[in-house]
Write an enzyme that holds these catalytic residues in place. Structure first.
Site, PDB file in Angstrom:
ATOM      1  N   ASP A  13       9.708  30.378 -22.149  1.00  0.00           N
ATOM      2  CA  ASP A  13       8.945  30.465 -20.902  1.00  0.00           C
ATOM      3  C   ASP A  13       9.650  29.555 -19.902  1.00  0.00           C
ATOM      4  O   ASP A  13       9.633  28.335 -20.056  1.00  0.00           O
ATOM      5  CB  ASP A  13       7.512  30.014 -21.146  1.00  0.00           C
ATOM      6  CG  ASP A  13       6.682  29.974 -19.858  1.00  0.00           C
ATOM      7  OD1 ASP A  13       7.237  30.249 -18.782  1.00  0.00           O
ATOM      8  OD2 ASP A  13       5.487  29.650 -19.949  1.00  0.00           O
ATOM      9  N   HIS A  20       0.462  32.287 -15.383  1.00  0.00           N
ATOM     10  CA  HIS A  20       1.034  32.503 -16.716  1.00  0.00           C
ATOM     11  C   HIS A  20       1.127  33.980 -17.073  1.00  0.00           C
ATOM     12  O   HIS A  20       1.316  34.319 -18.236  1.00  0.00           O
ATOM     13  CB  HIS A  20       0.153  31.828 -17.771  1.00  0.00           C
ATOM     14  CG  HIS A  20       0.088  30.344 -17.663  1.00  0.00           C
ATOM     15  ND1 HIS A  20       1.127  29.528 -18.030  1.00  0.00           N
ATOM     16  CD2 HIS A  20      -0.912  29.533 -17.223  1.00  0.00           C
ATOM     17  CE1 HIS A  20       0.772  28.267 -17.835  1.00  0.00           C
ATOM     18  NE2 HIS A  20      -0.457  28.233 -17.342  1.00  0.00           N
ATOM     19  N   ASP A  51       4.414  35.485 -19.789  1.00  0.00           N
ATOM     20  CA  ASP A  51       5.360  34.704 -18.993  1.00  0.00           C
ATOM     21  C   ASP A  51       6.622  34.331 -19.784  1.00  0.00           C
ATOM     22  O   ASP A  51       7.354  33.429 -19.390  1.00  0.00           O
ATOM     23  CB  ASP A  51       4.684  33.433 -18.447  1.00  0.00           C
ATOM     24  CG  ASP A  51       3.985  32.621 -19.531  1.00  0.00           C
ATOM     25  OD1 ASP A  51       4.068  33.005 -20.717  1.00  0.00           O
ATOM     26  OD2 ASP A  51       3.341  31.612 -19.195  1.00  0.00           O
ATOM     27  N   ASP A  52       6.879  35.041 -20.882  1.00  0.00           N
ATOM     28  CA  ASP A  52       8.036  34.730 -21.726  1.00  0.00           C
ATOM     29  C   ASP A  52       9.157  35.749 -21.559  1.00  0.00           C
ATOM     30  O   ASP A  52       8.909  36.963 -21.510  1.00  0.00           O
ATOM     31  CB  ASP A  52       7.640  34.704 -23.202  1.00  0.00           C
ATOM     32  CG  ASP A  52       6.664  33.591 -23.496  1.00  0.00           C
ATOM     33  OD1 ASP A  52       7.067  32.426 -23.364  1.00  0.00           O
ATOM     34  OD2 ASP A  52       5.507  33.882 -23.837  1.00  0.00           O
ATOM     35  N   TYR A  89       5.326  29.183 -11.685  1.00  0.00           N
ATOM     36  CA  TYR A  89       4.546  28.192 -12.430  1.00  0.00           C
ATOM     37  C   TYR A  89       5.257  27.796 -13.722  1.00  0.00           C
ATOM     38  O   TYR A  89       5.752  28.636 -14.476  1.00  0.00           O
ATOM     39  CB  TYR A  89       3.150  28.718 -12.754  1.00  0.00           C
ATOM     40  CG  TYR A  89       2.281  27.627 -13.313  1.00  0.00           C
ATOM     41  CD1 TYR A  89       1.652  26.723 -12.469  1.00  0.00           C
ATOM     42  CD2 TYR A  89       2.160  27.458 -14.681  1.00  0.00           C
ATOM     43  CE1 TYR A  89       0.885  25.684 -12.977  1.00  0.00           C
ATOM     44  CE2 TYR A  89       1.395  26.422 -15.195  1.00  0.00           C
ATOM     45  CZ  TYR A  89       0.769  25.542 -14.337  1.00  0.00           C
ATOM     46  OH  TYR A  89       0.026  24.505 -14.839  1.00  0.00           O
ATOM     47  N   GLN A  93       9.557  25.140 -18.501  1.00  0.00           N
ATOM     48  CA  GLN A  93       8.675  24.338 -19.356  1.00  0.00           C
ATOM     49  C   GLN A  93       9.081  24.356 -20.829  1.00  0.00           C
ATOM     50  O   GLN A  93       8.788  23.417 -21.573  1.00  0.00           O
ATOM     51  CB  GLN A  93       7.224  24.773 -19.216  1.00  0.00           C
ATOM     52  CG  GLN A  93       6.826  26.050 -19.927  1.00  0.00           C
ATOM     53  CD  GLN A  93       5.304  26.212 -19.984  1.00  0.00           C
ATOM     54  OE1 GLN A  93       4.566  25.736 -19.134  1.00  0.00           O
ATOM     55  NE2 GLN A  93       4.840  26.904 -21.004  1.00  0.00           N
ATOM     56  N   ASN A 103      22.852  23.540 -31.044  1.00  0.00           N
ATOM     57  CA  ASN A 103      21.915  24.483 -31.652  1.00  0.00           C
ATOM     58  C   ASN A 103      20.620  24.432 -30.855  1.00  0.00           C
ATOM     59  O   ASN A 103      20.122  23.351 -30.548  1.00  0.00           O
ATOM     60  CB  ASN A 103      21.658  24.103 -33.120  1.00  0.00           C
ATOM     61  CG  ASN A 103      20.894  25.187 -33.868  1.00  0.00           C
ATOM     62  OD1 ASN A 103      19.829  25.617 -33.469  1.00  0.00           O
ATOM     63  ND2 ASN A 103      21.464  25.627 -34.986  1.00  0.00           N
ATOM     64  N   ASP A 130       2.413  36.488 -26.883  1.00  0.00           N
ATOM     65  CA  ASP A 130       2.208  35.496 -25.824  1.00  0.00           C
ATOM     66  C   ASP A 130       0.812  34.909 -25.958  1.00  0.00           C
ATOM     67  O   ASP A 130      -0.123  35.584 -26.377  1.00  0.00           O
ATOM     68  CB  ASP A 130       2.368  36.146 -24.442  1.00  0.00           C
ATOM     69  CG  ASP A 130       2.278  35.120 -23.316  1.00  0.00           C
ATOM     70  OD1 ASP A 130       2.804  33.996 -23.495  1.00  0.00           O
ATOM     71  OD2 ASP A 130       1.692  35.425 -22.266  1.00  0.00           O
ATOM     72  N   TYR A 227       1.277  18.236 -24.826  1.00  0.00           N
ATOM     73  CA  TYR A 227       1.003  19.658 -24.645  1.00  0.00           C
ATOM     74  C   TYR A 227       1.910  20.237 -23.567  1.00  0.00           C
ATOM     75  O   TYR A 227       1.900  19.806 -22.423  1.00  0.00           O
ATOM     76  CB  TYR A 227      -0.468  19.914 -24.269  1.00  0.00           C
ATOM     77  CG  TYR A 227      -0.699  21.395 -24.104  1.00  0.00           C
ATOM     78  CD1 TYR A 227      -0.691  22.223 -25.217  1.00  0.00           C
ATOM     79  CD2 TYR A 227      -0.827  21.970 -22.847  1.00  0.00           C
ATOM     80  CE1 TYR A 227      -0.831  23.579 -25.087  1.00  0.00           C
ATOM     81  CE2 TYR A 227      -0.977  23.328 -22.705  1.00  0.00           C
ATOM     82  CZ  TYR A 227      -0.980  24.137 -23.832  1.00  0.00           C
ATOM     83  OH  TYR A 227      -1.106  25.489 -23.695  1.00  0.00           O
ATOM     84  N   LYS A 230       1.702  26.895 -25.496  1.00  0.00           N
ATOM     85  CA  LYS A 230       1.799  27.418 -26.853  1.00  0.00           C
ATOM     86  C   LYS A 230       3.203  27.962 -27.086  1.00  0.00           C
ATOM     87  O   LYS A 230       4.041  28.019 -26.185  1.00  0.00           O
ATOM     88  CB  LYS A 230       0.748  28.499 -27.087  1.00  0.00           C
ATOM     89  CG  LYS A 230      -0.583  27.920 -27.562  1.00  0.00           C
ATOM     90  CD  LYS A 230      -0.441  27.183 -28.891  1.00  0.00           C
ATOM     91  CE  LYS A 230      -1.784  26.653 -29.350  1.00  0.00           C
ATOM     92  NZ  LYS A 230      -1.681  25.525 -30.254  1.00  0.00           N
ATOM     93  N   SER A 241      13.359  52.716 -46.410  1.00  0.00           N
ATOM     94  CA  SER A 241      14.383  52.622 -47.461  1.00  0.00           C
ATOM     95  C   SER A 241      14.283  51.326 -48.273  1.00  0.00           C
ATOM     96  O   SER A 241      15.185  50.497 -48.241  1.00  0.00           O
ATOM     97  CB  SER A 241      15.780  52.754 -46.847  1.00  0.00           C
ATOM     98  OG  SER A 241      15.901  53.950 -46.112  1.00  0.00           O
TER      99      SER A 241
END
Length: 364
Positions: A13, A20, A51-52, A89, A93, A103, A130, A227, A230, A241
Protein backbone atom coordinates in the site's frame (compact mmCIF):
# COMPACT_ATOMS: atom_id res chain seq x y z
CA UNK A 1 14.84 -31.75 -15.61
CA UNK A 2 13.33 -28.77 -17.41
CA UNK A 3 13.84 -25.19 -16.44
CA UNK A 4 12.11 -23.92 -13.32
CA UNK A 5 9.77 -20.95 -13.33
CA UNK A 6 9.37 -18.68 -10.31
CA UNK A 7 6.07 -16.92 -9.68
CA UNK A 8 6.57 -13.92 -7.39
CA UNK A 9 3.74 -11.79 -6.01
CA UNK A 10 4.71 -8.72 -4.01
CA UNK A 11 2.16 -6.22 -2.71
CA UNK A 12 2.26 -2.88 -0.96
CA UNK A 13 0.00 0.00 0.00
CA UNK A 14 1.81 3.11 -1.17
CA UNK A 15 -1.19 5.46 -1.19
CA UNK A 16 -4.95 5.14 -1.35
CA UNK A 17 -7.44 7.01 -3.55
CA UNK A 18 -9.83 8.14 -2.07
CA UNK A 19 -8.88 7.29 1.53
CA UNK A 20 -8.29 3.55 1.71
CA UNK A 21 -10.66 2.52 -1.09
CA UNK A 22 -8.69 2.24 -4.33
CA UNK A 23 -5.45 2.83 -6.27
CA UNK A 24 -5.04 5.81 -8.60
CA UNK A 25 -4.57 4.88 -12.28
CA UNK A 26 -1.29 6.84 -12.43
CA UNK A 27 0.28 4.45 -9.91
CA UNK A 28 -0.91 1.39 -11.84
CA UNK A 29 0.49 2.79 -15.09
CA UNK A 30 3.83 3.56 -13.45
CA UNK A 31 4.10 0.04 -12.02
CA UNK A 32 3.14 -1.55 -15.33
CA UNK A 33 5.76 0.49 -17.18
CA UNK A 34 8.56 -0.40 -14.77
CA UNK A 35 7.81 -4.13 -14.84
CA UNK A 36 7.36 -4.28 -18.63
CA UNK A 37 10.65 -2.45 -19.04
CA UNK A 38 12.63 -4.97 -16.99
CA UNK A 39 14.79 -7.60 -18.70
CA UNK A 40 14.68 -9.70 -15.50
CA UNK A 41 11.10 -10.84 -16.05
CA UNK A 42 9.47 -13.27 -18.44
CA UNK A 43 6.09 -11.67 -17.86
CA UNK A 44 4.20 -9.48 -15.40
CA UNK A 45 0.75 -8.27 -14.44
CA UNK A 46 -0.20 -5.42 -12.11
CA UNK A 47 -3.36 -5.89 -10.08
CA UNK A 48 -5.01 -3.79 -7.40
CA UNK A 49 -7.29 -4.66 -4.50
CA UNK A 50 -8.54 -1.81 -2.35
CA UNK A 51 -5.58 0.51 -1.77
CA UNK A 52 -2.95 -2.17 -2.51
CA UNK A 53 -0.82 -2.60 -5.62
CA UNK A 54 -0.03 -6.24 -6.39
CA UNK A 55 2.97 -7.00 -8.63
CA UNK A 56 2.65 -10.44 -10.26
CA UNK A 57 5.95 -11.46 -11.87
CA UNK A 58 7.38 -14.57 -13.54
CA UNK A 59 11.10 -15.20 -14.01
CA UNK A 60 13.84 -17.85 -13.80
CA UNK A 61 15.87 -16.35 -10.95
CA UNK A 62 14.37 -18.35 -8.05
CA UNK A 63 12.85 -17.32 -4.74
CA UNK A 64 14.31 -14.50 -2.63
CA UNK A 65 16.25 -13.12 -5.58
CA UNK A 66 17.76 -9.73 -4.72
CA UNK A 67 17.32 -8.28 -8.23
CA UNK A 68 13.61 -9.18 -8.36
CA UNK A 69 13.02 -7.78 -4.88
CA UNK A 70 14.97 -4.64 -5.82
CA UNK A 71 12.75 -4.20 -8.89
CA UNK A 72 9.63 -4.44 -6.74
CA UNK A 73 11.05 -2.02 -4.17
CA UNK A 74 12.04 0.51 -6.84
CA UNK A 75 8.58 0.21 -8.36
CA UNK A 76 6.87 0.92 -5.04
CA UNK A 77 9.22 3.85 -4.35
CA UNK A 78 8.44 5.36 -7.77
CA UNK A 79 4.70 4.89 -7.15
CA UNK A 80 5.09 6.51 -3.72
CA UNK A 81 6.55 9.64 -5.33
CA UNK A 82 3.46 9.95 -7.52
CA UNK A 83 1.22 9.26 -4.51
CA UNK A 84 2.88 12.09 -2.58
CA UNK A 85 2.37 14.54 -5.46
CA UNK A 86 -1.30 13.58 -5.64
CA UNK A 87 -1.54 13.82 -1.81
CA UNK A 88 -2.94 10.30 -1.67
CA UNK A 89 -3.75 8.90 1.75
CA UNK A 90 -0.99 6.93 3.49
CA UNK A 91 1.58 7.52 0.74
CA UNK A 92 4.37 4.96 1.19
CA UNK A 93 2.88 3.52 4.39
CA UNK A 94 4.03 -0.05 3.67
CA UNK A 95 7.64 0.99 3.02
CA UNK A 96 9.13 0.75 6.50
CA UNK A 97 12.74 1.45 5.49
CA UNK A 98 14.44 4.36 3.76
CA UNK A 99 16.44 2.11 1.44
CA UNK A 100 16.48 -1.41 0.04
CA UNK A 101 18.81 -3.85 1.79
CA UNK A 102 19.01 -6.92 -0.46
CA UNK A 103 15.68 -8.59 0.36
CA UNK A 104 12.26 -6.97 0.56
CA UNK A 105 11.14 -9.24 3.43
CA UNK A 106 10.99 -7.30 6.68
CA UNK A 107 10.77 -3.96 4.87
CA UNK A 108 6.96 -3.82 4.76
CA UNK A 109 5.63 -5.25 1.46
CA UNK A 110 4.02 -8.70 1.51
CA UNK A 111 5.72 -11.47 -0.47
CA UNK A 112 4.57 -14.86 -1.79
CA UNK A 113 6.84 -16.83 -4.12
CA UNK A 114 6.97 -20.36 -5.48
CA UNK A 115 9.42 -22.08 -7.83
CA UNK A 116 8.50 -25.16 -9.85
CA UNK A 117 8.84 -26.94 -13.17
CA UNK A 118 5.80 -26.26 -15.34
CA UNK A 119 3.50 -29.22 -15.90
CA UNK A 120 1.83 -30.03 -19.23
CA UNK A 121 -0.88 -27.60 -18.14
CA UNK A 122 -0.19 -25.15 -15.31
CA UNK A 123 -3.25 -23.28 -13.98
CA UNK A 124 -2.64 -21.03 -10.98
CA UNK A 125 -4.89 -18.79 -8.93
CA UNK A 126 -3.56 -15.69 -7.22
CA UNK A 127 -5.66 -14.54 -4.27
CA UNK A 128 -5.26 -10.95 -3.09
CA UNK A 129 -7.00 -9.54 -0.02
CA UNK A 130 -7.48 -6.07 1.44
CA UNK A 131 -8.34 -4.93 4.98
CA UNK A 132 -7.18 -8.12 6.65
CA UNK A 133 -4.10 -10.11 7.73
CA UNK A 134 -2.20 -13.29 6.66
CA UNK A 135 -4.25 -15.57 8.92
CA UNK A 136 -7.22 -14.91 6.63
CA UNK A 137 -5.91 -17.73 4.38
CA UNK A 138 -5.90 -20.37 7.16
CA UNK A 139 -9.50 -21.51 6.81
CA UNK A 140 -9.61 -21.50 2.98
CA UNK A 141 -6.28 -23.34 2.68
CA UNK A 142 -7.41 -25.91 5.23
CA UNK A 143 -10.64 -26.49 3.30
CA UNK A 144 -8.86 -26.64 -0.08
CA UNK A 145 -6.17 -29.13 0.93
CA UNK A 146 -7.62 -31.05 3.90
CA UNK A 147 -11.43 -30.98 3.89
CA UNK A 148 -13.11 -33.71 1.78
CA UNK A 149 -16.46 -31.91 2.10
CA UNK A 150 -14.88 -29.07 0.10
CA UNK A 151 -12.39 -30.92 -2.10
CA UNK A 152 -13.83 -34.07 -3.65
CA UNK A 153 -10.41 -34.95 -5.10
CA UNK A 154 -9.15 -35.87 -1.64
CA UNK A 155 -11.58 -38.78 -1.77
CA UNK A 156 -11.87 -39.73 -5.45
CA UNK A 157 -8.59 -38.65 -7.09
CA UNK A 158 -5.85 -41.29 -6.51
CA UNK A 159 -3.15 -38.65 -7.04
CA UNK A 160 -4.46 -36.60 -4.08
CA UNK A 161 -5.73 -39.31 -1.77
CA UNK A 162 -2.58 -39.41 0.41
CA UNK A 163 -3.03 -35.76 1.37
CA UNK A 164 -0.80 -32.72 1.77
CA UNK A 165 1.87 -31.27 4.07
CA UNK A 166 1.15 -27.91 5.73
CA UNK A 167 3.96 -25.60 6.85
CA UNK A 168 2.64 -23.44 9.69
CA UNK A 169 4.49 -20.35 10.94
CA UNK A 170 4.39 -18.87 14.44
CA UNK A 171 4.57 -15.15 13.63
CA UNK A 172 5.40 -14.18 17.21
CA UNK A 173 8.23 -16.63 17.91
CA UNK A 174 9.35 -16.71 14.24
CA UNK A 175 9.31 -20.52 14.10
CA UNK A 176 7.70 -23.09 11.82
CA UNK A 177 6.29 -26.60 12.06
CA UNK A 178 5.05 -29.09 9.44
CA UNK A 179 1.81 -31.03 9.77
CA UNK A 180 0.82 -34.03 7.68
CA UNK A 181 -2.84 -34.15 6.63
CA UNK A 182 -5.07 -36.01 7.15
CA UNK A 183 -3.45 -37.83 10.08
CA UNK A 184 -2.36 -34.69 11.98
CA UNK A 185 -5.39 -32.52 11.22
CA UNK A 186 -6.54 -32.28 14.85
CA UNK A 187 -3.09 -31.18 16.04
CA UNK A 188 -2.85 -28.61 13.23
CA UNK A 189 -6.28 -27.13 13.97
CA UNK A 190 -5.16 -26.28 17.52
CA UNK A 191 -2.76 -23.78 15.95
CA UNK A 192 -4.31 -22.55 12.69
CA UNK A 193 -7.57 -21.84 14.52
CA UNK A 194 -5.65 -18.90 16.05
CA UNK A 195 -4.90 -17.02 12.80
CA UNK A 196 -3.61 -13.88 14.51
CA UNK A 197 -0.48 -15.80 15.50
CA UNK A 198 -0.24 -19.03 13.48
CA UNK A 199 -0.44 -18.90 9.68
CA UNK A 200 -0.25 -21.49 6.92
CA UNK A 201 2.78 -20.41 4.90
CA UNK A 202 3.14 -23.24 2.39
CA UNK A 203 1.38 -26.43 1.32
CA UNK A 204 3.16 -29.35 -0.38
CA UNK A 205 1.88 -32.41 -2.24
CA UNK A 206 2.68 -35.31 0.10
CA UNK A 207 3.55 -37.87 -2.60
CA UNK A 208 5.56 -35.70 -4.99
CA UNK A 209 6.85 -32.99 -2.65
CA UNK A 210 5.67 -30.40 -5.18
CA UNK A 211 4.78 -26.94 -3.91
CA UNK A 212 0.99 -26.51 -4.01
CA UNK A 213 0.37 -23.15 -2.33
CA UNK A 214 2.22 -20.29 -0.67
CA UNK A 215 1.03 -17.21 1.21
CA UNK A 216 2.54 -13.96 2.43
CA UNK A 217 3.00 -13.96 6.21
CA UNK A 218 4.43 -10.49 6.81
CA UNK A 219 2.95 -8.72 9.85
CA UNK A 220 3.39 -4.96 9.47
CA UNK A 221 2.66 -4.18 13.11
CA UNK A 222 5.28 -6.64 14.32
CA UNK A 223 7.86 -5.17 11.94
CA UNK A 224 7.11 -1.54 12.66
CA UNK A 225 6.30 -1.79 16.37
CA UNK A 226 3.29 0.47 15.82
CA UNK A 227 0.01 0.40 13.92
CA UNK A 228 0.67 1.13 10.23
CA UNK A 229 -2.28 -0.70 8.68
CA UNK A 230 -3.22 -4.32 8.17
CA UNK A 231 -1.12 -6.60 6.04
CA UNK A 232 -3.45 -7.26 3.10
CA UNK A 233 -2.01 -10.68 2.22
CA UNK A 234 -1.57 -12.56 -1.06
CA UNK A 235 -1.65 -16.28 -1.80
CA UNK A 236 -0.69 -18.42 -4.83
CA UNK A 237 -2.37 -21.80 -5.42
CA UNK A 238 -1.60 -24.33 -8.16
CA UNK A 239 -4.57 -26.27 -9.59
CA UNK A 240 -5.44 -29.52 -11.40
CA UNK A 241 -3.33 -32.64 -12.23
CA UNK A 242 -2.65 -33.87 -8.71
CA UNK A 243 -3.65 -30.56 -7.14
CA UNK A 244 -7.20 -29.44 -6.24
CA UNK A 245 -9.36 -28.43 -9.21
CA UNK A 246 -10.03 -24.75 -9.87
CA UNK A 247 -13.59 -25.08 -8.54
CA UNK A 248 -12.35 -26.78 -5.38
CA UNK A 249 -9.88 -23.97 -4.77
CA UNK A 250 -12.60 -21.32 -5.13
CA UNK A 251 -15.31 -23.15 -3.16
CA UNK A 252 -14.27 -22.03 0.39
CA UNK A 253 -15.04 -18.43 -0.52
CA UNK A 254 -18.74 -19.17 -1.10
CA UNK A 255 -19.22 -18.84 2.67
CA UNK A 256 -17.54 -15.64 3.95
CA UNK A 257 -15.59 -16.27 7.14
CA UNK A 258 -14.71 -13.68 9.78
CA UNK A 259 -11.24 -12.14 9.53
CA UNK A 260 -9.35 -9.48 11.45
CA UNK A 261 -8.83 -6.04 9.95
CA UNK A 262 -11.59 -3.86 8.48
CA UNK A 263 -11.79 -0.33 9.93
CA UNK A 264 -8.44 0.84 11.38
CA UNK A 265 -7.29 -2.79 11.36
CA UNK A 266 -9.13 -3.25 14.65
CA UNK A 267 -12.36 -5.06 13.78
CA UNK A 268 -13.62 -8.47 12.70
CA UNK A 269 -15.64 -8.73 9.51
CA UNK A 270 -16.56 -11.10 6.69
CA UNK A 271 -14.13 -11.72 3.82
CA UNK A 272 -16.19 -10.78 0.76
CA UNK A 273 -15.24 -12.37 -2.62
CA UNK A 274 -15.39 -9.71 -5.34
CA UNK A 275 -14.20 -8.92 -8.85
CA UNK A 276 -11.22 -6.61 -9.16
CA UNK A 277 -13.66 -3.90 -10.28
CA UNK A 278 -15.61 -4.31 -7.03
CA UNK A 279 -12.50 -4.35 -4.84
CA UNK A 280 -13.10 -0.80 -3.60
CA UNK A 281 -14.00 -1.21 0.10
CA UNK A 282 -16.01 1.74 1.36
CA UNK A 283 -18.50 0.67 4.05
CA UNK A 284 -16.66 1.33 7.32
CA UNK A 285 -13.62 1.06 5.04
CA UNK A 286 -14.70 -2.46 4.17
CA UNK A 287 -15.85 -5.08 4.60
CA UNK A 288 -12.60 -6.96 3.85
CA UNK A 289 -12.28 -8.04 0.21
CA UNK A 290 -10.67 -10.93 -1.66
CA UNK A 291 -10.00 -11.14 -5.40
CA UNK A 292 -9.05 -14.32 -7.30
CA UNK A 293 -7.21 -13.99 -10.62
CA UNK A 294 -6.60 -17.15 -12.63
CA UNK A 295 -3.73 -17.59 -15.09
CA UNK A 296 -2.47 -20.37 -17.33
CA UNK A 297 1.32 -20.43 -17.31
CA UNK A 298 3.00 -21.16 -20.64
CA UNK A 299 6.81 -21.05 -20.54
CA UNK A 300 6.45 -18.44 -17.81
CA UNK A 301 3.98 -16.33 -19.79
CA UNK A 302 0.86 -15.29 -17.86
CA UNK A 303 -2.14 -16.25 -20.00
CA UNK A 304 -5.11 -14.40 -18.53
CA UNK A 305 -6.29 -13.30 -16.10
CA UNK A 306 -9.72 -14.70 -15.48
CA UNK A 307 -11.40 -12.69 -12.75
CA UNK A 308 -13.06 -15.62 -10.97
CA UNK A 309 -15.17 -13.81 -8.40
CA UNK A 310 -16.86 -11.74 -11.12
CA UNK A 311 -19.00 -14.88 -11.60
CA UNK A 312 -22.62 -14.32 -10.45
CA UNK A 313 -22.32 -17.69 -8.68
CA UNK A 314 -20.65 -15.67 -5.89
CA UNK A 315 -23.56 -13.19 -5.60
CA UNK A 316 -25.03 -15.13 -2.68
CA UNK A 317 -21.66 -15.04 -0.88
CA UNK A 318 -21.58 -11.26 -1.29
CA UNK A 319 -25.14 -10.98 0.03
CA UNK A 320 -24.21 -13.15 3.00
CA UNK A 321 -21.10 -11.01 3.63
CA UNK A 322 -23.24 -7.86 3.67
CA UNK A 323 -25.65 -9.41 6.17
CA UNK A 324 -22.78 -10.52 8.40
CA UNK A 325 -21.22 -7.05 8.08
CA UNK A 326 -24.47 -5.40 9.23
CA UNK A 327 -24.71 -7.69 12.25
CA UNK A 328 -21.06 -7.14 13.25
CA UNK A 329 -21.40 -3.38 12.84
CA UNK A 330 -24.38 -3.39 15.22
CA UNK A 331 -21.96 -4.39 18.01
CA UNK A 332 -20.02 -1.13 17.64
CA UNK A 333 -16.97 -0.96 19.97
CA UNK A 334 -17.78 -4.29 21.65
CA UNK A 335 -16.00 -7.56 21.02
CA UNK A 336 -16.17 -9.68 18.91
CA UNK A 337 -16.62 -6.88 16.34
CA UNK A 338 -13.76 -4.98 17.88
CA UNK A 339 -10.69 -7.20 18.12
CA UNK A 340 -9.68 -8.70 21.46
CA UNK A 341 -7.23 -6.75 23.63
CA UNK A 342 -3.97 -8.39 22.57
CA UNK A 343 -4.76 -7.34 18.99
CA UNK A 344 -5.36 -3.74 20.11
CA UNK A 345 -1.85 -3.02 21.40
CA UNK A 346 -1.04 -0.73 18.46
CA UNK A 347 -4.08 1.53 19.03
CA UNK A 348 -5.02 3.98 21.79
CA UNK A 349 -5.58 1.14 24.26
CA UNK A 350 -2.10 1.31 25.92
CA UNK A 351 -2.37 5.09 26.25
CA UNK A 352 -5.77 4.85 27.95
CA UNK A 353 -4.48 2.16 30.33
CA UNK A 354 -1.47 4.30 31.21
CA UNK A 355 -3.64 7.34 31.86
CA UNK A 356 -5.99 5.43 34.17
CA UNK A 357 -3.52 3.10 35.91
CA UNK A 358 -3.56 5.09 39.17
CA UNK A 359 -7.35 4.94 39.32
CA UNK A 360 -7.45 1.14 39.48
CA UNK A 361 -7.86 0.14 43.15
CA UNK A 362 -6.85 -3.18 44.65
CA UNK A 363 -9.78 -5.19 45.98
CA UNK A 364 -9.33 -6.39 49.53
Amino acid sequence: MGKKITVTVIKADVGGCVGHSSVHSALIEKAQGMLKGSSLLIDSYVAHVGDDINLIMTHELGRNNGEIHQLAWDTFVACTEIAKKLKLYGAGQDLLADAFSGNIKGLGPGVAEMEFEERKSEPIIIFMADKTEPGAWNLPLYKIFADPFNTAGLVIDPSMHDGFIFEVRDLIENTRVNFSAPEEIYDMLVFIGAPGRYCIKRVFHKKTGEIAAVSSTQRLNLMAGRYVGKDDPVCIVRCQSGMPAVGEVLEPFTKPHLVSGWMRGSHSGPLMPVSMQQATPSRFDGPPRVVALGFQLAEGKLIGPQDFFADPAFDQARQMANEIASYMRSLGPFEPHRLHLDEMEYTTMPQVLKKLKDRFEKLR
